[in-house]
Write an enzyme that holds these catalytic residues in place. Structure first.
Site, PDB file in Angstrom:
ATOM      1  N   HIS A  57       0.841  -1.208   0.000  1.00 33.32           N
ATOM      2  CA  HIS A  57       0.000   0.000   0.000  1.00 33.32           C
ATOM      3  C   HIS A  57       0.869   1.248   0.000  1.00 33.32           C
ATOM      4  O   HIS A  57       1.303   1.720   1.052  1.00 33.32           O
ATOM      5  CB  HIS A  57      -0.939  -0.013   1.216  1.00 33.32           C
ATOM      6  CG  HIS A  57      -1.938   1.102   1.215  1.00 33.32           C
ATOM      7  ND1 HIS A  57      -3.175   0.987   1.811  1.00 33.32           N
ATOM      8  CD2 HIS A  57      -1.900   2.361   0.705  1.00 33.32           C
ATOM      9  CE1 HIS A  57      -3.845   2.121   1.657  1.00 33.32           C
ATOM     10  NE2 HIS A  57      -3.082   2.977   0.999  1.00 33.32           N
ATOM     11  N   ASP A 149      -8.853   3.615  -2.884  1.00 32.95           N
ATOM     12  CA  ASP A 149      -8.181   4.190  -1.714  1.00 32.95           C
ATOM     13  C   ASP A 149      -8.177   5.721  -1.733  1.00 32.95           C
ATOM     14  O   ASP A 149      -7.986   6.350  -2.767  1.00 32.95           O
ATOM     15  CB  ASP A 149      -6.743   3.689  -1.603  1.00 32.95           C
ATOM     16  CG  ASP A 149      -6.107   4.155  -0.307  1.00 32.95           C
ATOM     17  OD1 ASP A 149      -6.751   4.033   0.739  1.00 32.95           O
ATOM     18  OD2 ASP A 149      -4.979   4.671  -0.355  1.00 32.95           O
ATOM     19  N   ASP A 302       1.254   2.835   3.679  1.00 36.97           N
ATOM     20  CA  ASP A 302       0.375   3.883   3.134  1.00 36.97           C
ATOM     21  C   ASP A 302       1.234   5.119   2.828  1.00 36.97           C
ATOM     22  O   ASP A 302       0.820   6.258   3.073  1.00 36.97           O
ATOM     23  CB  ASP A 302      -0.776   4.224   4.089  1.00 36.97           C
ATOM     24  CG  ASP A 302      -1.876   5.037   3.391  1.00 36.97           C
ATOM     25  OD1 ASP A 302      -1.804   5.197   2.152  1.00 36.97           O
ATOM     26  OD2 ASP A 302      -2.792   5.506   4.095  1.00 36.97           O
ATOM     27  N   HIS A 306       3.753  14.123   0.252  1.00 36.44           N
ATOM     28  CA  HIS A 306       3.143  15.399  -0.137  1.00 36.44           C
ATOM     29  C   HIS A 306       4.232  16.451  -0.209  1.00 36.44           C
ATOM     30  O   HIS A 306       5.271  16.341   0.453  1.00 36.44           O
ATOM     31  CB  HIS A 306       2.084  15.824   0.883  1.00 36.44           C
ATOM     32  CG  HIS A 306       0.828  15.012   0.813  1.00 36.44           C
ATOM     33  ND1 HIS A 306      -0.030  15.051  -0.260  1.00 36.44           N
ATOM     34  CD2 HIS A 306       0.292  14.104   1.683  1.00 36.44           C
ATOM     35  CE1 HIS A 306      -1.050  14.220  -0.048  1.00 36.44           C
ATOM     36  NE2 HIS A 306      -0.868  13.618   1.120  1.00 36.44           N
TER      37      HIS A 306
HETATM   38  O1  DOR Z   1      -3.605   9.895   4.602  1.00 39.41           O
HETATM   39  C1  DOR Z   1      -3.915   9.445   3.514  1.00 39.41           C
HETATM   40  N1  DOR Z   1      -3.299   9.861   2.388  1.00 39.41           N
HETATM   41  N2  DOR Z   1      -4.900   8.567   3.453  1.00 39.41           N
HETATM   42  C2  DOR Z   1      -5.412   8.165   2.280  1.00 39.41           C
HETATM   43  O2  DOR Z   1      -6.306   7.362   2.287  1.00 39.41           O
HETATM   44  C3  DOR Z   1      -4.919   8.716   0.999  1.00 39.41           C
HETATM   45  C4  DOR Z   1      -3.536   9.194   1.156  1.00 39.41           C
HETATM   46  C5  DOR Z   1      -3.076  10.058   0.011  1.00 39.41           C
HETATM   47  O3  DOR Z   1      -3.322   9.697  -1.154  1.00 39.41           O
HETATM   48  O4  DOR Z   1      -2.451  11.081   0.262  1.00 39.41           O
HETATM   49 ZN    ZN Z   2      -6.586   4.859   2.420  1.00 40.36          ZN
HETATM   50 ZN    ZN Z   3      -3.461   4.946   0.858  1.00 39.85          ZN
END
Ligand code: DOR
Ligand code: ZN
Ligand code: ZN
Length: 421
Positions: A57, A149, A302, A306
């Site tokens: 993920h 997602d 995850d 950014h």
């Molecule tokens: O914190 C998150 N960032 N949760 C998500 O489900 C998506 C992800 C993102 O794409 O930045």
């Molecule tokens: Zn997610």
């Molecule tokens: Zn995610």
């Protein structure tokens, strides 16, 4: 092409063995107490050889959000983290809801040539939650699962259809569980800290309702389902009870959910903003327990890189997500193994073996005949996490300043050294 790893402690399925490991043509061909070969040698004495991490993920952001990350920077970061294989989420621009985008990602990853990249296709077109994406065509192009997602498929009838359709193609749905109406703009866990900070909270129930729904669909239809990034004690309980009835549910969690609590939001650091939010100590403890008793099958990051401009804004406006791929091994080793919750074998089961099993991927285990995807780590090497030094474009970690153990020294993919510290 031969490569010999000498003197390391090999982390096998059932235990650690001090042995040499020979790689020929991308495969592990021999494991023995002492191997002598005229070829390149990696001296691993005093170090551990682990199966390459399979992070099922991650968000690589390409195409469309290359300011946050791209396939090359994401793969470089991955191998620096001991990761040999990733599965990337489809919330790109355009969304990976068709075979063209799937093919683009795979080709680009091959050009980059670092770790293996398995695209995940969207469940619905444009992740709009309404009409199914081209699941069959994406499967032919190489997706390994489907997911919307970032959000849940709100309409349960659409979700049912997606699960049935995906199952016909032998694909699993990976479910981001969140009832959007109930979240209603919440940015942190709803509780004492959200009230005190004046930040809008999101209830555990917002996550649990969708976990329960997707588990119920799985049970009624007898189709496997996978729950993404579990963050609540109550969600762990729903999954535990479903598993005890034989429901074909698997689940993942992330380091931030077993290390952090929402006490960290009180500094208003936007690097702590993630979806689902980090919660309270009883959640954190339940997640560790869930990992240890097998309720939670695997650890993923995850990885959600950014850019600075997405995070250097007030808390309510900041993007959700943590850049995690470079720190997952050290954090997991430090907080689960050094703490005594599990063993290194147990950890690699969560980080390598189970993800491979869940998605039917190659790798995940060190044994003769297996693909030579592995990492050499120094468990005694201590270092302090510094997001500014990340290879990933996403410097957004809430773990800056944390002292961790477990430095990745080499990462090998298909027997080739793709990272050396
Ligand atoms: O914190 C998150 N960032 N949760 C998500 O489900 C998506 C992800 C993102 O794409 O930045
Ligand atoms: Zn997610
Ligand atoms: Zn995610």
């Amino acid at each position: 092409m031969k490569l010999l790893i000498k003197g390391g402690a090999l982390v096998l399925k059932d235990g650690e063995v001090k042995a040499d490991l020979l790689i020929e043509n991308g495969k592990i061909t021999k494991i023995a107490p002492a191997i002598d070969e005229k070829c390149k040698v990696i001296n691993a004495s005093g170090k551990h050889v682990i199966p390459g991490i399979i992070d099922m993920h991650v968000h690589l952001r390409e195409p469309g959000f290359e300011g946050k990350e791209d396939i090359e920077s994401g793969c470089k970061a991955a191998v620096a983290g001991g990761v040999t294989q990733v599965c990337c989420m489809p919330n790109t621009n355009p969304v990976c809801d068709n075979a063209v985008v799937t093919t683009y990602i795979k080709r680009r990853a091959e050009e980059v040539g670092l770790c293996k990249v398995n695209p995940i296709g969207a469940i619905t077109k444009g992740q709009n939650g309404e009409s199914l994406a081209e699941i069959g065509k994406m499967k032919s192009a190489g997706i390994v699962a489907i997911s919307d997602d970032g959000k849940s498929v709100a309409n349960s009838a659409v979700m049912r259809l997606a699960m049935e359709y995906a199952n016909d193609f032998n694909l699993k749905c990976l479910c981001h569980c969140e009832d959007a109406a109930l979240v209603d703009g919440g940015v942190v866990n709803e509780g004492f800290n959200s009230t005190q900070c004046g930040l809008k909270g999101s209830l555990r129930a917002a996550e649990d309702i969708m976990i329960a729904r997707d588990v119920a669909l799985s049970e009624s239809l007898d189709i496997p389902v996978h729950i993404c990034h579990v963050s609540t004690y109550s969600g762990v309980e729903i999954i535990r009870s479903a598993k005890s009835r034989g429901v074909k549910v698997t689940a993942e969690t992330c380091p931030h959910y077993f290390i952090l609590t929402d006490d960290i939001i009180t500094g208003y650091d936007t690097y702590t903003k993630v979806n689902p939010p980090v919660r309270e100590d009883k959640d954190r403890q339940a997640i560790i327990k869930g990992l240890c008793d097998g309720t939670l099958d695997c650890i993923v990051t995850d990885h959600a890189p950014h850019s600075l401009k997405d995070k250097q804004v007030e808390y309510n406006l900041a993007a959700f997500g943590i850049s995690g791929i470079e720190t997952s091994f050290a954090l997991s080793y430090t907080y689960l193994v050094k703490s005594g919750a599990t063993t290194l074998c147990g950890l690699m089961d969560k980080m390598s073996r189970r993800p491979a099993q869940i998605l039917g991927l190659d790798g995940g285990e060190i044994k003769e005949g297996a693909v030579a995807d592995l990492a050499v780590v120094d468990l005694n090497e201590k270092y302090v996490i510094d997001g500014a030094k990340f290879i990933s474009k996403g410097k957004n970690t809430p773990f800056g300043g944390y002292e961790v153990y477990g430095k990745v020294k080499y990462t090998l993919v298909g027997g080739e050294i793709k990272y050396a510290d």
